[in-house]
Design a protein around this motif. Sequence first.
Motif, PDB file in Angstrom:
ATOM      1  N   LEU A 318      36.710  37.738  37.544  1.00  0.00           N
ATOM      2  CA  LEU A 318      36.530  38.912  38.397  1.00  0.00           C
ATOM      3  C   LEU A 318      36.369  38.518  39.865  1.00  0.00           C
ATOM      4  O   LEU A 318      36.598  39.326  40.760  1.00  0.00           O
ATOM      5  CB  LEU A 318      35.346  39.749  37.909  1.00  0.00           C
ATOM      6  CG  LEU A 318      35.566  40.360  36.516  1.00  0.00           C
ATOM      7  CD1 LEU A 318      34.296  41.047  36.021  1.00  0.00           C
ATOM      8  CD2 LEU A 318      36.725  41.353  36.520  1.00  0.00           C
ATOM      9  N   GLN A 319      35.966  37.267  40.130  1.00  0.00           N
ATOM     10  CA  GLN A 319      35.912  36.784  41.520  1.00  0.00           C
ATOM     11  C   GLN A 319      37.312  36.796  42.120  1.00  0.00           C
ATOM     12  O   GLN A 319      37.515  37.194  43.263  1.00  0.00           O
ATOM     13  CB  GLN A 319      35.398  35.332  41.580  1.00  0.00           C
ATOM     14  CG  GLN A 319      34.145  35.070  40.801  1.00  0.00           C
ATOM     15  CD  GLN A 319      32.901  35.269  41.641  1.00  0.00           C
ATOM     16  OE1 GLN A 319      33.012  35.571  42.836  1.00  0.00           O
ATOM     17  NE2 GLN A 319      31.741  35.118  41.040  1.00  0.00           N
ATOM     18  N   LEU A 320      38.264  36.346  41.321  1.00  0.00           N
ATOM     19  CA  LEU A 320      39.660  36.338  41.771  1.00  0.00           C
ATOM     20  C   LEU A 320      40.141  37.776  41.987  1.00  0.00           C
ATOM     21  O   LEU A 320      40.833  38.072  42.971  1.00  0.00           O
ATOM     22  CB  LEU A 320      40.535  35.622  40.726  1.00  0.00           C
ATOM     23  CG  LEU A 320      42.026  35.545  41.058  1.00  0.00           C
ATOM     24  CD1 LEU A 320      42.271  34.651  42.264  1.00  0.00           C
ATOM     25  CD2 LEU A 320      42.834  35.035  39.847  1.00  0.00           C
ATOM     26  N   THR A 321      39.743  38.658  41.090  1.00  0.00           N
ATOM     27  CA  THR A 321      40.121  40.066  41.225  1.00  0.00           C
ATOM     28  C   THR A 321      39.613  40.616  42.552  1.00  0.00           C
ATOM     29  O   THR A 321      40.345  41.293  43.286  1.00  0.00           O
ATOM     30  CB  THR A 321      39.542  40.890  40.050  1.00  0.00           C
ATOM     31  OG1 THR A 321      39.925  40.267  38.830  1.00  0.00           O
ATOM     32  CG2 THR A 321      40.044  42.317  40.095  1.00  0.00           C
ATOM     33  N   ALA A 322      38.345  40.321  42.877  1.00  0.00           N
ATOM     34  CA  ALA A 322      37.765  40.788  44.141  1.00  0.00           C
ATOM     35  C   ALA A 322      38.570  40.254  45.327  1.00  0.00           C
ATOM     36  O   ALA A 322      38.889  40.981  46.266  1.00  0.00           O
ATOM     37  CB  ALA A 322      36.309  40.347  44.249  1.00  0.00           C
ATOM     38  N   ARG A 323      38.909  38.956  45.228  1.00  0.00           N
ATOM     39  CA  ARG A 323      39.616  38.316  46.342  1.00  0.00           C
ATOM     40  C   ARG A 323      40.982  38.958  46.577  1.00  0.00           C
ATOM     41  O   ARG A 323      41.465  39.031  47.686  1.00  0.00           O
ATOM     42  CB  ARG A 323      39.769  36.829  46.022  1.00  0.00           C
ATOM     43  CG  ARG A 323      39.724  35.935  47.215  1.00  0.00           C
ATOM     44  CD  ARG A 323      39.102  34.588  46.871  1.00  0.00           C
ATOM     45  NE  ARG A 323      39.747  33.891  45.784  1.00  0.00           N
ATOM     46  CZ  ARG A 323      39.105  33.358  44.749  1.00  0.00           C
ATOM     47  NH1 ARG A 323      37.790  33.449  44.657  1.00  0.00           N
ATOM     48  NH2 ARG A 323      39.762  32.731  43.804  1.00  0.00           N
ATOM     49  N   GLU A 324      41.624  39.403  45.514  1.00  0.00           N
ATOM     50  CA  GLU A 324      43.002  39.900  45.640  1.00  0.00           C
ATOM     51  C   GLU A 324      43.087  41.418  45.784  1.00  0.00           C
ATOM     52  O   GLU A 324      44.160  41.968  46.023  1.00  0.00           O
ATOM     53  CB  GLU A 324      43.810  39.460  44.403  1.00  0.00           C
ATOM     54  CG  GLU A 324      43.984  37.955  44.343  1.00  0.00           C
ATOM     55  CD  GLU A 324      44.866  37.477  43.190  1.00  0.00           C
ATOM     56  OE1 GLU A 324      45.307  36.316  43.246  1.00  0.00           O
ATOM     57  OE2 GLU A 324      45.121  38.252  42.238  1.00  0.00           O
ATOM     58  N   LEU A 325      41.959  42.108  45.602  1.00  0.00           N
ATOM     59  CA  LEU A 325      42.001  43.570  45.457  1.00  0.00           C
ATOM     60  C   LEU A 325      42.606  44.307  46.657  1.00  0.00           C
ATOM     61  O   LEU A 325      43.522  45.115  46.505  1.00  0.00           O
ATOM     62  CB  LEU A 325      40.577  44.092  45.190  1.00  0.00           C
ATOM     63  CG  LEU A 325      40.485  45.606  45.018  1.00  0.00           C
ATOM     64  CD1 LEU A 325      41.166  46.039  43.733  1.00  0.00           C
ATOM     65  CD2 LEU A 325      39.028  46.050  45.021  1.00  0.00           C
ATOM     66  N   PHE A 326      42.075  44.046  47.870  1.00  0.00           N
ATOM     67  CA  PHE A 326      42.517  44.853  49.012  1.00  0.00           C
ATOM     68  C   PHE A 326      43.972  44.569  49.375  1.00  0.00           C
ATOM     69  O   PHE A 326      44.708  45.482  49.751  1.00  0.00           O
ATOM     70  CB  PHE A 326      41.588  44.647  50.203  1.00  0.00           C
ATOM     71  CG  PHE A 326      40.227  45.286  50.024  1.00  0.00           C
ATOM     72  CD1 PHE A 326      40.104  46.558  49.491  1.00  0.00           C
ATOM     73  CD2 PHE A 326      39.077  44.610  50.377  1.00  0.00           C
ATOM     74  CE1 PHE A 326      38.859  47.164  49.331  1.00  0.00           C
ATOM     75  CE2 PHE A 326      37.825  45.201  50.229  1.00  0.00           C
ATOM     76  CZ  PHE A 326      37.711  46.476  49.694  1.00  0.00           C
ATOM     77  N   ALA A 352      31.294  45.196  39.452  1.00  0.00           N
ATOM     78  CA  ALA A 352      30.698  46.464  39.912  1.00  0.00           C
ATOM     79  C   ALA A 352      31.228  46.811  41.303  1.00  0.00           C
ATOM     80  O   ALA A 352      31.533  47.973  41.590  1.00  0.00           O
ATOM     81  CB  ALA A 352      29.173  46.357  39.933  1.00  0.00           C
ATOM     82  N   ALA A 353      31.347  45.802  42.160  1.00  0.00           N
ATOM     83  CA  ALA A 353      31.865  46.036  43.513  1.00  0.00           C
ATOM     84  C   ALA A 353      33.356  46.361  43.463  1.00  0.00           C
ATOM     85  O   ALA A 353      33.844  47.247  44.166  1.00  0.00           O
ATOM     86  CB  ALA A 353      31.616  44.816  44.393  1.00  0.00           C
ATOM     87  N   VAL A 354      34.087  45.641  42.612  1.00  0.00           N
ATOM     88  CA  VAL A 354      35.530  45.900  42.471  1.00  0.00           C
ATOM     89  C   VAL A 354      35.752  47.349  42.042  1.00  0.00           C
ATOM     90  O   VAL A 354      36.547  48.087  42.642  1.00  0.00           O
ATOM     91  CB  VAL A 354      36.160  44.936  41.440  1.00  0.00           C
ATOM     92  CG1 VAL A 354      37.564  45.394  41.048  1.00  0.00           C
ATOM     93  CG2 VAL A 354      36.196  43.511  41.998  1.00  0.00           C
ATOM     94  N   MET A 355      35.039  47.793  41.001  1.00  0.00           N
ATOM     95  CA  MET A 355      35.259  49.143  40.496  1.00  0.00           C
ATOM     96  C   MET A 355      34.760  50.196  41.483  1.00  0.00           C
ATOM     97  O   MET A 355      35.358  51.260  41.604  1.00  0.00           O
ATOM     98  CB  MET A 355      34.621  49.313  39.118  1.00  0.00           C
ATOM     99  CG  MET A 355      35.375  48.586  38.005  1.00  0.00           C
ATOM    100  SD  MET A 355      37.161  48.960  37.975  1.00  0.00           S
ATOM    101  CE  MET A 355      37.143  50.721  37.681  1.00  0.00           C
ATOM    102  N   ASN A 356      33.688  49.903  42.220  1.00  0.00           N
ATOM    103  CA  ASN A 356      33.230  50.830  43.260  1.00  0.00           C
ATOM    104  C   ASN A 356      34.361  51.091  44.266  1.00  0.00           C
ATOM    105  O   ASN A 356      34.618  52.237  44.648  1.00  0.00           O
ATOM    106  CB  ASN A 356      31.994  50.242  43.935  1.00  0.00           C
ATOM    107  CG  ASN A 356      31.565  50.997  45.173  1.00  0.00           C
ATOM    108  OD1 ASN A 356      31.935  50.641  46.289  1.00  0.00           O
ATOM    109  ND2 ASN A 356      30.800  52.068  44.996  1.00  0.00           N
TER     110      ASN A 356
END
Length: 369
Positions: A318-326, A352-356
């Motif tokens: 999920l760290q990778l997901t956060a990094r790539e999200l925006f 939690a931050a990603v889904m927010n």
Amino acid sequence: MTIYWKVEPVYRPDDPAIREAGAMIRDGLVVAFPTETVYGLGADARNAEAVDGIFAAKGRPADNPLIVHIADKTKLDELAERVDEASRRLADAFWPGPLTLVLPVKAGAVSPRVTAGLATVAVRMPAHPVALSLITAAGCPVAAPSANRSGRPSPTLAEHVRDDLGSRIAGIVDGGPAGVGVESTVVEVAGGRIHVLRPGGITADELERAGGLPVEAAYASPLRVNGGAAEKGAEAADQGGDADFRPKAPGMKYAHYAPRGTMIIVRGEGAAAVCSRMQQELDEARARGERTGALVPREHAGCLRADVVVACGSLRDLQLTARELFAALRRFDDEHASFIAAEAYPEEGIGAAVMNRLYKAAGNRIVQV
Ligand code: TXA
Ligand code: MG
């Protein structure tokens, strides 16, 4: 003319580019720079006109206060009237890093434009060496929101800043990709609890362990509104022992992070059911003449047919997901997608931050399967 500096991601306040950018901030101009979360748009927090320049460049509502960035923990006491023990422990544990503390503001320490007239100020010490160099070179507290046009996904590359703010600002310091990918966790300690105003790079478990107080979510979540499983949080906080205290990050009420197309989130038990419902939504949209987009973890990128399939991070990372999200959200605008289906990620840790951010990007349009 916007000045553009390319620098290495190292701590070098004496670098000529950093000195020039720092001098511009000190002179009241607005300069974008990398942090370990997202790119920020910096100005001297004490200078009302400089701060107005941030609001003007972003098109940001004036009632949404800014985070003040410092390069040295000891500067906190120059900005905050009081620092309670738990906030002090949190700063010691997580600074430099992706944590923002909301504290009573010291009179006259920053322009009231920064705090939007509130009695509190949000402060953080970022962990990015370029951000620390620049704040040091500027020699002043630096007010900095994310360096996107208001409403758009936050920038994780200097390119994103250029796309959004191009000629509207004095300069862009390009230090490569930002790190965490989602913005800092914003907290306010009150009534013996750590209230999370915005979930981010520091997780609830980490806060509880280091802060030594119970942690409560004080941000809106569609799951709580709909009576989902994560029923603790804002509503529980509202009923808690602390009836007078309803902390809020004013910014969280605004539409945010949204791609231009309409986005929905599909969530539920079982990847097969989720993917098949996503496909159904995408097929229906395409039949209506939409240009379709799918946002999925890498594992599922091969399962969906859409005009644009964007693989974003992984269910296992999920760290990778956060990094790539925006950057993933921005891709849909680049590809002119008019309808986007996104798969929900687990809301654990930084999830939690990603889904927010995803709920906000989708305007809370959720399909539960
Ligand atoms: O990671 C980050 O925090 C990035 C980087 C650039 O440091 N900055 C950032 O700033 O995300 P911005 O302006 O996009 O978000 C600031 C958030 C908003 O939700 C705002 O309402 C909240 O912090 N905030 C600022 N001052 C506050 C205050 N005094 N009380 C409550 N919330 C506050
Ligand atoms: Mg922002």
